[in-house]
Design a protein around this motif. Structure first.
Motif, short mmCIF file in Angstrom:
data_model
loop_
_atom_site.label_atom_id
_atom_site.label_comp_id
_atom_site.label_asym_id
_atom_site.label_seq_id
_atom_site.Cartn_x
_atom_site.Cartn_y
_atom_site.Cartn_z
N ASP A 1 1.04 -1.04 -0.05
CA ASP A 1 0.00 0.09 0.01
C ASP A 1 1.06 1.30 0.23
O ASP A 1 2.13 1.10 -0.45
CB ASP A 1 -0.95 -0.06 1.23
N LEU A 2 0.49 2.41 0.07
CA LEU A 2 1.05 3.68 -0.04
C LEU A 2 1.94 3.93 1.20
O LEU A 2 2.74 4.69 0.99
CB LEU A 2 0.14 4.91 -0.02
N ASP A 3 1.88 3.06 2.36
CA ASP A 3 2.70 3.26 3.41
C ASP A 3 3.99 2.08 3.21
O ASP A 3 4.54 1.96 4.16
CB ASP A 3 1.97 2.80 4.69
N GLY A 4 3.75 1.55 2.35
CA GLY A 4 4.87 0.49 2.04
C GLY A 4 4.81 -1.07 2.65
O GLY A 4 5.50 -1.80 2.63
N GLN A 5 3.47 -1.04 3.19
CA GLN A 5 2.99 -2.45 3.93
C GLN A 5 2.36 -3.29 3.06
O GLN A 5 1.64 -2.97 1.97
CB GLN A 5 1.91 -1.95 4.89
N LEU A 6 2.91 -4.56 3.12
CA LEU A 6 2.34 -5.71 2.20
C LEU A 6 1.09 -6.28 2.77
O LEU A 6 0.87 -6.51 4.01
CB LEU A 6 3.34 -6.84 2.08
N ARG A 7 -0.10 -6.00 1.85
CA ARG A 7 -1.29 -6.60 2.10
C ARG A 7 -1.97 -7.58 1.01
O ARG A 7 -1.48 -7.55 -0.07
CB ARG A 7 -2.22 -5.32 2.41
N THR A 8 -2.85 -8.38 1.87
CA THR A 8 -3.41 -9.31 0.88
C THR A 8 -4.90 -8.72 0.81
O THR A 8 -5.63 -8.48 1.84
CB THR A 8 -3.37 -10.62 1.49
N HIS A 9 -5.30 -8.91 -0.46
CA HIS A 9 -6.95 -8.49 -0.65
C HIS A 9 -7.41 -9.88 -1.43
O HIS A 9 -6.80 -10.37 -2.19
CB HIS A 9 -6.91 -7.39 -1.68
N GLN A 10 -8.92 -9.99 -0.86
CA GLN A 10 -9.80 -11.14 -1.52
C GLN A 10 -10.59 -10.28 -2.26
O GLN A 10 -11.46 -9.32 -1.91
CB GLN A 10 -10.05 -11.83 -0.61
N ALA A 11 -10.87 -10.46 -3.69
CA ALA A 11 -11.52 -9.87 -4.46
C ALA A 11 -12.58 -10.65 -5.28
O ALA A 11 -12.18 -11.57 -5.66
CB ALA A 11 -10.71 -8.91 -5.31
N GLU A 12 -13.72 -10.07 -5.51
CA GLU A 12 -14.77 -10.87 -6.08
C GLU A 12 -15.53 -9.82 -7.01
O GLU A 12 -15.32 -8.71 -6.68
CB GLU A 12 -15.85 -11.26 -5.05
N GLY A 13 -16.32 -10.35 -8.06
CA GLY A 13 -17.10 -9.70 -8.73
C GLY A 13 -16.55 -8.47 -9.40
O GLY A 13 -15.25 -8.74 -10.05
N MET A 14 -16.83 -7.23 -9.51
CA MET A 14 -16.23 -6.13 -10.34
C MET A 14 -15.09 -5.86 -9.67
O MET A 14 -13.94 -5.82 -10.90
CB MET A 14 -17.25 -5.03 -9.99
N LEU A 15 -14.53 -5.92 -8.63
CA LEU A 15 -13.27 -5.71 -8.02
C LEU A 15 -12.33 -6.81 -8.61
O LEU A 15 -11.25 -6.33 -9.01
CB LEU A 15 -13.35 -5.51 -6.64
#
Ligand code: NI
Length: 186
Positions: free
Chosen positions: A123-137
């Motif tokens: 992210d913009l703070d340089g933190q590694l993040r995991t996103h679970q995304a469905e549908g349009m996203l």
């Protein structure tokens, strides 16, 4: 017919249009999430919102680094930044959905994509993040990540359709430039 509106004086960026060969550049990883990257992300959001898009890859504004901005919300209040994104999982289930692209104005066509994905990104703070995304996203993430690999959604279509789109957009671009020249001459 398409008439470009006068460009407002803002820090919005010019969006490359298909078939501009620069759209096929493979982006390099972002080396450091610093002030330059935060400024770029801010300008990309401004550009995306102004163009009424739901996603924009840095490739589309001729910056060849792995950075994406997305907002699929109706209210345009859920900005999401993905830096150096990697898909770590994609569903076997796929769906054919209609897609458009700010680099391919006025063209919409069906593309098959995984219905859900897991993506890891800074992210913009340089933190590694995991996103679970469905549908349009999920669709939007896959579409924008293709841009970072130099791939535009029309490349999923048949050569016949793609060539038709290319011809149409080249003509449209020419008409826009002629219109802009006239406006300047006035
Ligand atoms: Ni696009």
């Amino acid at each position: 017919m398409f008439f470009p509106e006068p460009r407002p004086v803002m820090s919005s960026l010019a969006i490359l249009r298909y078939p501009d060969p620069r759209l096929h550049t493979v982006a390099q990883p972002v080396a450091a999430v610093d002030a330059r990257i935060r400024e770029l992300a801010a300008q990309m959001f401004e550009t995306m919102y102004e163009a009424k898009g739901i996603g924009l890859a840095a490739t589309q504004v001729n910056v060849h680094e792995r950075l994406i901005v997305i907002d699929v919300s109706e209210e345009r209040d859920q900005p999401m930044v993905l830096i150096n994104p990697e898909i770590t999982w994609a569903s076997d289930e796929k769906r054919l959905g209609e897609e458009g692209c700010l680099s391919v104005p006025g063209i919409y066509d069906g593309v098959e994509r995984a219905t859900s994905v897991k993506v890891q990104a800074l992210d913009l703070d340089g933190q590694l993040r995991t996103h679970q995304a469905e549908g349009m996203l999920a669709v939007c993430i896959q579409h924008e990540m293709d841009h970072l690999l130099g791939k535009v959604f029309v490349e999923y279509l048949s050569p016949l359709k793609r060539n038709r789109i290319k011809t149409k957009l080249v003509k449209q671009q020419r008409d826009d430039e002629r219109y802009a020249d006239k406006a300047r001459a006035r």
